[in-house]
Design a protein around this motif. Structure first.
Motif, mmCIF file in Angstrom:
data_model
loop_
_atom_site.group_PDB
_atom_site.id
_atom_site.type_symbol
_atom_site.label_atom_id
_atom_site.label_comp_id
_atom_site.label_asym_id
_atom_site.label_seq_id
_atom_site.Cartn_x
_atom_site.Cartn_y
_atom_site.Cartn_z
ATOM 1 N N ILE A 211 0.795 -1.151 -0.111
ATOM 2 C CA ILE A 211 0.014 0.086 0.088
ATOM 3 C C ILE A 211 0.784 1.197 -0.054
ATOM 4 N N ALA A 212 2.001 1.083 0.655
ATOM 5 C CA ALA A 212 2.753 2.216 0.895
ATOM 6 C C ALA A 212 3.230 2.826 -0.618
ATOM 7 N N GLU A 213 3.962 1.785 -1.348
ATOM 8 C CA GLU A 213 4.287 1.882 -2.505
ATOM 9 C C GLU A 213 3.381 2.839 -3.752
ATOM 10 N N LEU A 214 2.155 2.346 -3.623
ATOM 11 C CA LEU A 214 1.021 2.937 -4.304
ATOM 12 C C LEU A 214 0.751 4.208 -3.812
ATOM 13 N N ILE A 215 0.585 4.385 -2.592
ATOM 14 C CA ILE A 215 0.138 5.717 -2.251
ATOM 15 C C ILE A 215 1.603 6.890 -2.503
ATOM 16 N N GLU A 216 2.406 6.239 -2.362
ATOM 17 C CA GLU A 216 3.821 7.287 -2.574
ATOM 18 C C GLU A 216 3.796 7.673 -4.024
ATOM 19 N N LYS A 217 3.261 6.949 -5.007
ATOM 20 C CA LYS A 217 3.386 7.574 -6.176
ATOM 21 C C LYS A 217 2.291 8.110 -6.846
ATOM 22 N N LEU A 218 1.330 8.172 -5.925
ATOM 23 C CA LEU A 218 -0.107 9.028 -6.391
ATOM 24 C C LEU A 218 0.245 10.358 -6.609
ATOM 25 N N PRO A 219 -0.603 10.882 -7.641
ATOM 26 C CA PRO A 219 -0.567 12.358 -7.669
ATOM 27 C C PRO A 219 -1.153 13.099 -6.435
ATOM 28 N N HIS A 220 -0.349 14.144 -5.945
ATOM 29 C CA HIS A 220 -0.813 14.738 -4.656
ATOM 30 C C HIS A 220 -2.066 15.379 -4.789
ATOM 31 N N LYS A 221 -2.606 15.494 -5.962
ATOM 32 C CA LYS A 221 -3.997 16.075 -6.333
ATOM 33 C C LYS A 221 -5.166 15.390 -6.186
ATOM 34 N N VAL A 222 -5.041 14.011 -5.758
ATOM 35 C CA VAL A 222 -6.081 12.972 -5.506
ATOM 36 C C VAL A 222 -6.964 13.477 -4.449
ATOM 37 N N GLN A 223 -8.102 13.566 -4.610
ATOM 38 C CA GLN A 223 -9.001 13.946 -3.439
ATOM 39 C C GLN A 223 -9.806 12.646 -3.137
ATOM 40 N N SER A 224 -9.984 11.692 -3.921
ATOM 41 C CA SER A 224 -11.102 10.618 -3.514
ATOM 42 C C SER A 224 -10.299 9.483 -3.934
ATOM 43 N N LEU A 225 -10.072 8.361 -2.989
ATOM 44 C CA LEU A 225 -9.032 7.241 -3.175
ATOM 45 C C LEU A 225 -9.777 6.292 -2.585
ATOM 46 N N PHE A 226 -10.388 5.114 -3.494
ATOM 47 C CA PHE A 226 -10.888 3.914 -3.072
ATOM 48 C C PHE A 226 -10.197 2.863 -3.250
ATOM 49 N N LEU A 227 -9.924 2.109 -2.531
ATOM 50 C CA LEU A 227 -8.955 0.856 -2.490
ATOM 51 C C LEU A 227 -9.367 -0.371 -1.727
ATOM 52 N N TYR A 228 -10.981 -0.496 -1.231
ATOM 53 C CA TYR A 228 -11.453 -1.334 -0.619
ATOM 54 C C TYR A 228 -11.576 -2.622 -1.277
ATOM 55 N N GLU A 229 -11.848 -3.521 -0.449
ATOM 56 C CA GLU A 229 -11.880 -5.164 -0.978
ATOM 57 C C GLU A 229 -10.903 -5.429 -2.082
ATOM 58 N N ASN A 230 -9.603 -5.587 -1.619
ATOM 59 C CA ASN A 230 -8.516 -6.057 -2.331
ATOM 60 C C ASN A 230 -7.587 -6.878 -1.280
ATOM 61 N N ASN A 231 -6.408 -7.177 -1.787
ATOM 62 C CA ASN A 231 -5.435 -7.709 -0.848
ATOM 63 C C ASN A 231 -4.343 -6.880 -0.746
ATOM 64 N N PHE A 232 -4.314 -5.531 -0.654
ATOM 65 C CA PHE A 232 -3.325 -4.602 -0.150
ATOM 66 C C PHE A 232 -2.502 -4.955 1.107
ATOM 67 N N THR A 233 -1.195 -5.021 1.112
ATOM 68 C CA THR A 233 -0.572 -5.271 2.123
ATOM 69 C C THR A 233 0.516 -4.342 2.679
ATOM 70 N N GLY A 234 1.271 -4.471 3.915
ATOM 71 C CA GLY A 234 1.950 -3.538 4.390
ATOM 72 C C GLY A 234 1.266 -2.819 5.350
ATOM 73 N N SER A 235 1.955 -1.691 5.587
ATOM 74 C CA SER A 235 1.446 -0.619 6.684
ATOM 75 C C SER A 235 1.374 0.588 5.978
ATOM 76 N N LEU A 236 0.537 1.662 6.700
ATOM 77 C CA LEU A 236 0.361 2.799 6.143
ATOM 78 C C LEU A 236 1.661 3.710 6.386
ATOM 79 N N ALA A 237 2.365 4.147 5.338
ATOM 80 C CA ALA A 237 3.566 4.990 5.746
ATOM 81 C C ALA A 237 3.272 6.546 5.971
#
Length: 841
Positions: A211-237
């Motif tokens: 999950i940290a790798e994905l969030i780190e690479k997202l554009p900072h302009k993102v306002q709504s982020l829906f990632l529920y019902e997946n198998n994302f792993t790791g911790s929130l960085a």
């Protein structure tokens, strides 16, 4: 005329729209029940700028020539029709096309979007049955530089989200919706070039990235982020703090671990945070919420979080919905809740609160609709009335330590759970409100009779559970027929067309079988066990309650025979008539209980399919108390696993006759208990067909013959009791029976031999075991003839000489007399000596 808008007008056109002016620019026929093909509707369409034919029954492929002529079209809306095939190549020529909406059509032949014009700003191809990889679909489509919104959700897309070469040129993209597909990974850096991206929905996929790798690479302009019902792993960085534009963050139902970073408290624009159903742990403090001034919705439930906030802390937000279930908020009741005056939804179930309910709680949240404080240790006395909570629709205070009486309820309440508390006193006569669907008051100390006003409540109730209290007397008569006229029972009008769970078990209720139960045609669960009901079981039960799946009448005083009409209850999977005064034989027609023989839809499934009850109303109600005696112990099921139980318990009655051979057809039975009756005859060989059986108790009867060897085929059997019968012969061995080493399960059968009992089967003990080896009547006759000849020969060898020779006969009887005299004298002398010793002492 430039605009024609006949939306939602049912016109059923099947002829070309030739009557419309050639200068027409806007045509809206949404929801008009059009049932034809697109090409048959139009002669000319070159002037149209906007065409809306959504929500009709248009079918066939998208016409190549017709669409190619729409050179002026800017908006083409065809959602929710029955169009099929692919996208015509002529669409690429529509250089003015700005919005294309084909949602809900069958475009399974679409493999690539390269035939679409580069002018598109809005493209919706969701729910179109597109089955390909996202990489192939977007191949040659990198010229979509004007695209603002792309919706490919709810398709059959698979593989990974492609690298920046395919998505990177969509620099205008603001919304990307890929939810409900089968996508499995995100290539790092794929999305970072989408600098204008504000809305990203990747939920309901198979992503297993960090999950940290994905969030780190997202554009900072993102306002709504829906990632529920997946198998994302790791911790929130800590990088989450840089997503300063975030308004909605939903990462629920993944495999996140670790703690929540303090940077979360810096997201000042955040209005919704959903981290529920993960494996997060650690402690949250005031800093985690410091700048969340816009937060309105927070869901942290089903994690292992501990929330420690100062009792004097004043939250910076005004919540509307909050779910902290299974988080540790205790032991004290969280004082900061007092400031949440706008809240409508508050769940703190299982939050380890062990405190007295504060008096202010009932008055500070006037808009509260849904409240769940169950499974805590909250104490205190309930107020006499909750009517001032006028907005309340659902209140769950079950499994606490609350005292007092049952309060008067809010006027619009639909769901009330006060079960498993210490409520006492009688049920109030003005308890009910007509909208109430679920009333759960089990496991309290409520006493007295059930008031007749409850009859009014039955009009809306789905579930009524008053079990495990101290209620007494007869049930209220919720019908107009005379008390003494049983003839009128055939004319009963339905009390409720929706009531499907009734439980009055473990009280002191009395009277005959409650006839109001027979006027609830949707009833699937009826539990009257552990009361004082008497009389015969009604023969109309199958006719009146065709949906019945659970019938529990244990520990009452019902008498008479088991009605053969019970066998017509095709959905019956639990029948418990134990500990009554029932007599007669076990009806062989029980073999017709379909739910005990084959896997079928449950009554609950059928109710949902028929639309009788909304699924949301049913889901919370499948968790109910089910008391079952099996495996030699009393078991309480308080979970929806009870729906899997298949049980037949007729124990502790006065049933006679043999066990019907047909019982072997009940292949889904998990528990069969026929103990403590007066059953005779052999254990039927067909019992080996009960392949799902886990518990079998036939003890305390008068069963005879051998134990069927095919019992060893019951591989699921974990409990067996055949004690105190007249069984004989060798105890079968092999397979599952090898695991039963406790001899007490065969106790009281003196003619049984072999392990685990101590009696050996060698010598004469093996005679009964040998009997089955004689294959036919001739062999059996020879066996008995030989045994008779042997007995006669032995008799004459011993007693013949005594009868024929007088001197031998005289000597024999003298020997017997002398032996008797010696034994008698020996016994008299020894008793005298023993008595003398006792006197001396």
């Amino acid at each position: 005329m430039t605009i024609v808008d006949l939306s939602v007008v049912v016109i059923n056109w099947v002829q070309p729209l030739s009557m419309l002016p050639s200068s027409l620019r806007v045509l809206r026929l949404s929801g008009c029940n059009l049932n034809t093909t697109l090409s048959s509707l139009f002669n000319s369409s070159s002037t149209l700028v906007s065409l809306d034919l959504s929500y009709n029954s248009l079918h066939g492929p998208l016409p190549n020539e017709l669409l190619g002529n729409m050179t002026s079209i800017e908006q083409l809306l065809l959602r929710s029709n029955d169009l099929s095939g692919g996208i015509p190549r002529t669409l690429k020529n529509l250089r003015n096309l700005d919005e294309l909406d084909l949602l809900g059509n069958d475009l399974s032949m679409v493999q690539s979007l390269s035939m679409l014009p580069s002018s598109l700003r809005v493209l919706d191809l969701s729910i179109c049955n597109i089955n390909t990889t996202l990489s192939f679909l977007l191949k040659y489509s990198s010229n979509f530089t004007s695209l603002v919104s792309l919706d490919l959700s709810n398709n059959l897309l698979h593989g990974s989200i492609p690298d920046g070469r395919l998505l990177g040129n969509m620099t205008s993209l603001e919304q990307l919706l890929l939810w409900d597909n089968d996508l499995s990974s995100v290539i790092p850096g794929t999305l970072e070039n989408l600098h204008n991206l504000e809305f990203l929905d990747l939920s309901y996929n198979q992503f297993s990235d960090e999950i940290a790798e994905l969030i780190e690479k997202l554009p900072h302009k993102v306002q709504s982020l829906f990632l529920y019902e997946n198998n994302f792993t790791g911790s929130l960085a800590s990088c989450i703090a840089h997503m300063s534009s975030l308004r909605v963050l939903d990462i629920s139902d993944n495999n996140l671990v670790g703690t929540i970073p303090l940077g979360m408290g810096k997201l000042s624009n955040l209005s919704m945070l959903d981290l529920s159903y993960n494996h997060l742990d650690g402690t949250m403090i005031e800093d985690h919420f410091a700048s969340l001034i816009k937060l309105k919705y927070i869901y942290l439930n089903n994690n292992s979080l501990t929330i420690v906030l100062d009792p004097n802390w004043i939250s910076p937000f005004k919540l509307e919905e909050a779910d902290f279930s299974s988080c540790n908020l205790g032991p004290h009741f969280p004082a900061w809740i007092r400031g949440q005056t706008d809240i409508t939804f508050l769940y703190m179930s299982g939050a380890e609160i062990a405190d007295r309910m504060p008096d202010w709680f009932w008055h500070v949240m006037p808009q509260l609709q849904y409240l769940d404080l169950s499974h805590n240790q909250i104490s205190g006395v309930l107020p006499m009335s909750l009517e001032f909570m006028s907005a309340a629709s659902s209140i769950n205070l079950g499994s606490n330590r609350l005292e007092g009486g049952v309060p008067k309820l809010p006027p619009d309440l639909c769901y009330l759970d006060l079960s498993r508390n210490y409520l006492s006193g009688p049920l109030p006569p003005n308890l009910g409100v007509i909208p109430l669907k679920k009333l759960l008051l089990s496991n309290n100390l409520i006493s007295g009779p059930i008031p007749s006003s409850m009859c009014n409540q039955l009009q809306s109730l789905l579930i009524l559970d008053l079990s495990n209290n101290h209620l007494l007397g007869e049930l209220p008569r919720c019908w107009t027929s005379s008390k003494s006229s049983k003839a009128n029972h055939n004319n009963l009008k339905p009390v409720s067309s929706q009531l499907y769970i009734i439980s009055f078990s473990n009280n002191n209720l009395s009277g005959e079988f409650p006839w109001f139960g027979l006027s609830c045609p949707q009833l699937t669960f009826l539990d009257l066990s552990y009361n004082n009901f008497f009389g015969n079981l009604p023969t109309q039960i199958a006719k009146r309650l065709p949906m019945l799946s659970f019938l529990l009448l244990r520990s009452n005083m019902f008498s008479g025979h088991i009605p053969i009409q019970l066998s017509k209850l095709n959905n019956l999977q639990v029948l418990d008539l134990a500990h009554n005064n029932l007599s007669g034989t076990i009806p062989p027609s029980l073999v017709n209980l379909t739910a005990m023989t084959t896997i079928t839809r449950t009554s609950f499934d059928l109710i949902i399919l028929n639309g009788t009850i909304a699924y949301d109303d049913l889901a919370d109600s499948l968790v109910f108390d089910l008391s079952v005696t099996m495996k030699g112990q009393h078991l309480e099921y308080y979970t929806n696993i009870s729906l899997l139980m298949v049980n037949l318990d007729l124990s502790s009655n006065y049933l006679t006759g043999e066990i019907p051979e047909e019982i072997g057809a009940l292949a889904r039975l998990i528990n069969l208990n026929l103990s403590k009756n007066q059953l005779i005859g052999n254990i039927p060989e067909t019992i080996g067909g009960l392949l799902s059986l886990e518990s079998l108790d036939l003890s305390n009867n008068e069963l005879s013959g051998q134990i069927p060897s095919n019992l060893s085929a019951l591989t699921s059997l974990v409990y067996l009791n055949l004690s105190y019968n007249n069984l004989s012969g060798r105890i079968p061995t092999g397979h599952q029976l090898q695991t039963f080493t406790d001899s007490s399960i065969y106790e009281g059968n003196v003619n049984l031999c072999g392990p685990p009992v101590s009696k050996d089967c060698s010598g004469n003990d093996t005679i009964l075991d040998a009997l089955p080896e004689y294959k036919d009547e001739h062999d059996m006759s020879s066996f008995y003839l030989s045994m008779g000849l042997g007995f006669a020969t032995g008799f004459w060898l011993v007693f013949g000489p005594l009868l024929l020779k007088s001197t031998w006969r005289t000597a024999y009887f003298i020997f017997i007399d002398n032996t008797y005299d010696k034994i008698y004298v020996f016994m008299v002398l020894n008793w005298a000596r023993l008595f003398a010793r006792i006197k001396k002492k």
